[in-house]
Enzyme design. Sequence first.
Site, mmCIF file in Angstrom:
data_model
loop_
_atom_site.group_PDB
_atom_site.id
_atom_site.type_symbol
_atom_site.label_atom_id
_atom_site.label_comp_id
_atom_site.label_asym_id
_atom_site.label_seq_id
_atom_site.Cartn_x
_atom_site.Cartn_y
_atom_site.Cartn_z
ATOM 1 N N ASP A 55 61.302 85.330 74.103
ATOM 2 C CA ASP A 55 62.949 85.335 74.621
ATOM 3 C C ASP A 55 63.647 86.436 74.387
ATOM 4 O OD1 ASP A 55 65.719 83.814 76.457
ATOM 5 O OD2 ASP A 55 65.783 83.794 74.559
ATOM 6 N N GLU B 58 57.765 82.580 77.628
ATOM 7 C CA GLU B 58 57.818 83.424 76.751
ATOM 8 C C GLU B 58 57.650 83.322 75.633
ATOM 9 O OE1 GLU B 58 63.276 83.303 77.186
ATOM 10 O OE2 GLU B 58 61.973 81.875 77.055
#
Length: 232
Positions: free
Chosen positions: A50, A122
Site C-alpha cells: 500500500d 497490494e
Amino acid sequence: MSGKNDFEERIGYRFQDPTLLEQALTHSSYTKEHDLPRICCNERLEFLGDAFFDAIIGEALYRRMPKTEEGYLTKLRALVVCEESLAETARSLGIGSLLRLGRGEEHTGGRSRRSVIADAMEAVIGALFMDAGYEKTGEIVRALFRDRVEEALAGRLHSDYKSELQEMIQKVRPAEIEYVMTGEEGPDHAKTFYIDVQVDGVVWGSGSGSSKKEAQQHAAKEAVRRRRQDVL
C-alpha cells in the site's frame, strides 16, 4: 507451481525468494484454518505494498505533470491508487485463481471478491519490493498500471459516479434519482448487496458490492457508461 510461473511471466519478474510470492497470495482465512501464525498471511505485505503503490504512482504523476499543484495530483493519485484499480489489475493477472483461501472464504466467492483480490495485488507489490527493491518494483508497477494512469490523466476516471450521474441528468432535465436494493446474499461477514439506480422510476443501471454504498457506486457507474452512448 506452473500457475505461479505463468503469473511471474505476466508481471515480467521471477522471484528470487518464491516464499514471498506464496505469502502474498495467502489469505488470512487460510492461515486460520491451517492453524498457522497470522503473520504468515498476506496482510503485512499488503501494508507494505500500500505504501509503495502510493509512492510509485505519486512519483509517476509528479514527473508527468511538473506544473500541477499538489491538490490536483492528490486527486489523480486517488483515482489510480484505489480498490477498483487494484482489483481490475489483479483480475487481468489471474490472481484470484492462485490465492490460498480457507474453505469458508472459498465457498463465499473469495476468489472473485473485489476486496480480497485487491488486497492480494497490494501484497504482491509489497513482495516485489522485498525481493527486487524500489526501482524494479516501480518499473513493474508503472507498466501494470500504465493504462489506468493514462485514463486518469485524460480525465476518464471518476471516483464518485453518483455525483457524476446526478450532474449528467441535471444538465438535461429535473428528475428523481433513487437507489433501490433488489437483494442481498451471503453471511453477515461477507454479504453482497444488489442495487438498481432508477431515474423517474426507470432502471438505468444495476450494481453489486460488499456494501450498499459500493453497490450504489457500481450501479451509477453502469448508468453513466450507458448514457454516454445515448442521447438523453
